[in-house]
Design a protein around this motif. Structure first.
Motif, PDB file in Angstrom:
ATOM      1  N   VAL A   1     -18.232   7.442  -5.470  1.00  0.00           N
ATOM      2  CA  VAL A   1     -17.474   6.857  -4.370  1.00  0.00           C
ATOM      3  C   VAL A   1     -18.330   5.847  -3.612  1.00  0.00           C
ATOM      4  N   ARG A   2     -19.587   6.188  -3.372  1.00  0.00           N
ATOM      5  CA  ARG A   2     -20.482   5.258  -2.707  1.00  0.00           C
ATOM      6  C   ARG A   2     -20.645   3.978  -3.524  1.00  0.00           C
ATOM      7  N   GLU A   3     -20.716   4.136  -4.840  1.00  0.00           N
ATOM      8  CA  GLU A   3     -20.828   2.970  -5.714  1.00  0.00           C
ATOM      9  C   GLU A   3     -19.561   2.107  -5.625  1.00  0.00           C
TER      10      GLU A   3
ATOM     11  N   ALA B   1      -9.285  -1.126  -0.176  1.00  0.00           N
ATOM     12  CA  ALA B   1      -9.968  -2.417  -0.269  1.00  0.00           C
ATOM     13  C   ALA B   1      -8.921  -3.515  -0.339  1.00  0.00           C
ATOM     14  N   ARG B   2      -9.116  -4.547   0.453  1.00  0.00           N
ATOM     15  CA  ARG B   2      -8.195  -5.697   0.472  1.00  0.00           C
ATOM     16  C   ARG B   2      -6.743  -5.255   0.667  1.00  0.00           C
ATOM     17  N   GLY B   3      -6.565  -4.249   1.515  1.00  0.00           N
ATOM     18  CA  GLY B   3      -5.230  -3.824   1.884  1.00  0.00           C
ATOM     19  C   GLY B   3      -4.499  -2.991   0.860  1.00  0.00           C
ATOM     20  N   GLN B   4      -5.224  -2.457  -0.121  1.00  0.00           N
ATOM     21  CA  GLN B   4      -4.605  -1.623  -1.142  1.00  0.00           C
ATOM     22  C   GLN B   4      -5.475  -0.399  -1.409  1.00  0.00           C
ATOM     23  N   VAL B   5      -4.851   0.664  -1.900  1.00  0.00           N
ATOM     24  CA  VAL B   5      -5.603   1.841  -2.337  1.00  0.00           C
ATOM     25  C   VAL B   5      -6.133   1.551  -3.741  1.00  0.00           C
ATOM     26  N   VAL B   6      -7.462   1.558  -3.871  1.00  0.00           N
ATOM     27  CA  VAL B   6      -8.071   1.227  -5.160  1.00  0.00           C
ATOM     28  C   VAL B   6      -8.605   2.460  -5.882  1.00  0.00           C
ATOM     29  N   GLU B   7      -8.729   3.563  -5.178  1.00  0.00           N
ATOM     30  CA  GLU B   7      -9.175   4.810  -5.798  1.00  0.00           C
ATOM     31  C   GLU B   7      -8.751   5.972  -4.917  1.00  0.00           C
ATOM     32  N   SER B   8      -8.425   7.093  -5.522  1.00  0.00           N
ATOM     33  CA  SER B   8      -8.074   8.288  -4.758  1.00  0.00           C
ATOM     34  C   SER B   8      -8.452   9.521  -5.550  1.00  0.00           C
ATOM     35  N   GLY B   9      -8.513  10.650  -4.867  1.00  0.00           N
ATOM     36  CA  GLY B   9      -8.869  11.882  -5.544  1.00  0.00           C
ATOM     37  C   GLY B   9      -8.693  13.079  -4.631  1.00  0.00           C
TER      38      GLY B   9
ATOM     39  N   ILE C   1      -9.741   8.445   4.652  1.00  0.00           N
ATOM     40  CA  ILE C   1      -9.563   7.055   4.247  1.00  0.00           C
ATOM     41  C   ILE C   1     -10.907   6.344   4.373  1.00  0.00           C
ATOM     42  N   LEU C   2     -11.381   5.796   3.262  1.00  0.00           N
ATOM     43  CA  LEU C   2     -12.677   5.133   3.227  1.00  0.00           C
ATOM     44  C   LEU C   2     -12.496   3.664   2.874  1.00  0.00           C
ATOM     45  N   GLY C   3     -13.450   2.851   3.284  1.00  0.00           N
ATOM     46  CA  GLY C   3     -13.389   1.435   2.956  1.00  0.00           C
ATOM     47  C   GLY C   3     -14.250   0.624   3.894  1.00  0.00           C
TER      48      GLY C   3
ATOM     49  N   LEU D   1       0.838  -1.207   0.000  1.00  0.00           N
ATOM     50  CA  LEU D   1       0.000   0.000   0.000  1.00  0.00           C
ATOM     51  C   LEU D   1       0.866   1.247   0.000  1.00  0.00           C
ATOM     52  N   SER D   2       0.521   2.192  -0.849  1.00  0.00           N
ATOM     53  CA  SER D   2       1.224   3.477  -0.913  1.00  0.00           C
ATOM     54  C   SER D   2       0.212   4.608  -0.801  1.00  0.00           C
ATOM     55  N   ILE D   3       0.557   5.610   0.006  1.00  0.00           N
ATOM     56  CA  ILE D   3      -0.346   6.737   0.204  1.00  0.00           C
ATOM     57  C   ILE D   3       0.466   7.897   0.775  1.00  0.00           C
ATOM     58  N   SER D   4       0.018   9.123   0.569  1.00  0.00           N
ATOM     59  CA  SER D   4       0.727  10.271   1.121  1.00  0.00           C
ATOM     60  C   SER D   4      -0.255  11.390   1.434  1.00  0.00           C
TER      61      SER D   4
END
Length: 233
Positions: A227-229, A206-214, A32-34, A20-23
């Motif tokens: 995002v809800r979808e 999701a599942r320990g990874q960033v799947v979407e960001s903005g 952070i959502l999920g 996972l990568s994030i900043s």
């Protein structure tokens, strides 16, 4: 402010975070959502040093802190408020604050006053045993304790979960005010509307990874729907 790269971590043989990568930026709110079990809390616990990663890197203000203890990360400007309105239940509200303030030296008293300015409702219950406070009061106390360390980066894990609605709005406004005053915040939050409205940026895990960001500017009503979808997947 905080840069996490290719982070792998978990509990025993169970790996939760997968490269996972994030900043975060130098100020503002990263939401952070999920779903439950996605790895959000594990991410915060690893960032603050409560979980040792199996690989990857955590940088704070450009410095590698991956091998540093939680205490050392706090000294460098990081604070963490976990789920569950945690406090020393047998101590009074003021004693809970004083425990942290005593570690701050001569500025401790002033920092208690500053924290209470953020949560004036606590001034009415300073002598009350923390275990007898309402859930909302305990959450305010937990955040106030973290603020006494004068953090530059504040990690919040579900700060409004299980809180009475009358207090939720106060906590949400305090989070927004802290960011406006220059603090960088990483917010794990179940209230999608608040999380996106308050965010400078956001990430879906999701599942320990960033799947979407903005970026927060993208979180229009249409974007919130998308995002809800995504979270419904």
């Amino acid at each position: 402010m905080l840069e996490i790269t290719n982070l792998c971590a978990g509990y025993g043989r169970t790996q939760v975070l997968h490269s996972l990568s994030i900043s975060t930026s130098s100020n503002g709110i990263l939401s952070i959502l999920g779903h439950n079990g996605a790895g959000k809390s594990t991410l915060l616990r690893t960032a603050v040093g409560l979980i040792k990663p199996t690989s990857g890197e955590v940088k704070l203000f450009g410095q590698d802190v991956t091998s540093l203890s939680t205490h050392e990360r706090v000294k460098r400007g990081m604070a963490y408020v976990p789920q569950g309105q945690q406090s020393f239940t047998q101590l009074s509200c003021m004693e809970n604050l004083q425990v942290v303030a005593d570690l701050q030296g001569r500025v401790g008293k002033a920092r208690i006053a500053e924290a209470l300015d953020r949560f004036p409702a606590l001034t009415q219950v300073l002598d009350r045993q923390a275990g007898l406070l309402s859930g909302g009061q305990r959450q305010q106390l937990a955040i106030a304790r973290a603020l006494i360390t004068a953090p530059k980066l504040l990690l919040l894990d579900e700060p409004t979960e299980g809180i009475q609605p009358s207090v939720v709005a106060e906590i949400q406004q305090t989070i927004i005010d802290l960011a406006k005053d220059g603090m960088s915040i990483v917010l794990v939050e179940q209230n999608i509307g608040f999380a996106l409205d308050a965010a400078t940026s956001y990430a879906i895990v999701a599942r320990g990874q960033v799947v979407e960001s903005g970026q927060g500017a993208e979180t229009t009503a249409e974007k919130q729907t998308k995002v809800r979808e995504s979270l419904a997947i």
